[in-house]
Write an enzyme that holds these catalytic residues in place. Structure first.
Site, PDB file in Angstrom:
ATOM      1  CG  ASP A  20      -1.521  -0.878   1.863  1.00 46.41           C
ATOM      2  OD1 ASP A  20      -2.229  -2.318   0.080  1.00 46.41           O
ATOM      3  OD2 ASP A  20      -1.835  -1.745   3.053  1.00 46.41           O
ATOM      4  CD  GLU A  50      -9.092  -2.528  -1.048  1.00 47.36           C
ATOM      5  OE1 GLU A  50      -9.132  -2.089   0.375  1.00 47.36           O
ATOM      6  OE2 GLU A  50      -8.221  -3.726  -2.001  1.00 47.36           O
TER       7      GLU A  50
END
Length: 361
Positions: free
Chosen positions: A55, A262
């Site tokens: 991420d 997301e």
């Protein structure tokens, strides 16, 4: 998040040292496994191999690239659709002074035990610089197991960071992205369905019983809020971000190769706002463009094709006249919850569209 490991492991190596305040790296035990099938060659190698990272939120501070990733660890938590096996405990910040150059791991920047309101699961963070201060934004479940977004501060981009005693009031869900516009205003984008709990928030009110949308229902939309000047509060109400097709129609949940799941990211290119995100269960990084930081954003296409591993999460920056995409896959471990951060060049066409990237040759 999900329960399935769709990746097959392969070997990798990485170089580590870096931009400033170097710390001696610890070589990770070789956790890669032999592949029983021939794999396509990746276009990029992991930035570091002594820890697992994912991420990546990348920023340019003081002429260096700083990457704010999740820190994956093998906690033994059973896998499920809510992503409980993504049970991160702390953040390590990476830096480099050139793409492809040496990388520094600055050690633990913030640990969950030092966040007064935190319960479990430090997920994907982001960072910003304002007021001569560096701000680290992070999602973590509170002691009632509800995700909110917290903020921590430091006088250095690599930390260590000191967390505020409470989450950002009015924040919820996961994956904060903080964008600075040309006029100096800051906006925070956030949200993630499934384990990220966004489907439980309607009109900014929490409903623990709210389920996922059905195929013919409109897809859950990402969120945005302007930040106050102190960077620790929301300036106004949280708003939904409309992502529409070329005809101006919102996507339905069944349009899961295009709808938001997301990993919000916003950047600006030639005066246009580019909102990019992950489609989650179909594994694309897509993008949409608009004329306002609040949207609406019109879907344009795919930036990154699916990578090895279940999740897909990215960031985009400009550095020394070129644009770059930071992302992750599972090259080092072959395990869904033990990922590694990578970077590759991102290119635009003359019309402003982004060229689709395949992470493997």
């Amino acid at each position: 998040m999900a329960i399935i490991n769709r990746a097959l492991p392969i070997f990798a190596a990485a170089i580590i040292t870096g931009c400033a305040n170097n710390k001696s790296p610890v070589n990770m035990q070789d956790s890669a496994k032999s592949s029983t099938e021939k794999k396509r060659e990746p276009i990029s190698q992991p930035l570091v191999s002594h820890i697992y990272t994912a991420d990546p939120s990348a920023h340019v501070f003081n002429g260096c690239i700083y990457v704010y990733p999740s820190h994956d660890t093998a906690t033994g938590t059973p896998e499920n659709d809510n992503g409980d096996h993504f049970n991160m405990m702390d953040y390590h910040i990476l830096s480099m002074d050139s793409i492809g150059g040496k990388v520094t791991d600055h050690g633990i920047a913030l640990h969950i035990k030092d966040i007064p309101w935190a319960g479990r699961q430090l997920w994907a963070p982001d960072a910003a610089f304002a007021n001569n201060t560096y701000y680290l934004y992070f999602p973590v479940k509170d002691k009632k197991d509800v995700f909110h977004i917290g903020v921590a501060t430091s006088n250095k981009p690599e930390g260590p960071f000191v967390a505020e005693k409470e989450p950002v009031k009015g924040s919820y869900s996961i994956d904060p992205c903080v964008f600075k516009d040309d006029d100096g205003s800051y906006y925070m984008y956030f949200g993630g369905i499934w384990g990220g709990q966004l489907q439980r928030w309607n009109d900014n009110k929490y409903d623990s019983a709210a389920g996922l949308r059905k195929g013919d229902e409109l897809a859950v939309l990402p969120r945005v809020a302007k930040l106050s000047k102190d960077m620790k509060h929301l300036d106004g109400n949280v708003k939904e971000i409309k992502i529409v097709d070329k005809n101006g129609n919102l996507f339905k949940e069944k349009d899961n190769d295009k709808r938001f799941f997301e990993a919000s990211w916003l950047h600006k290119y030639k005066g246009k706002y580019y909102f990019s995100y992950s489609t989650g269960d179909t594994h694309f990084i897509c993008y949409a463009t608009g004329d306002s930081p609040y949207g609406p954003f019109t879907y344009q296409g795919v930036i990154l094709k699916p990578v090895e591993g279940w999740t897909n999460h990215h960031s985009i920056i400009e550095f020394k006249g070129k644009w770059y995409l930071f992302y992750h896959d599972v090259q080092l471990s072959g395990k869904t919850h033990l990922r590694n951060v990578k970077v590759t060049e991102l290119k635009y066409n003359d019309d402003g569209s982004i060229q689709t990237i395949d992470a493997y040759k």
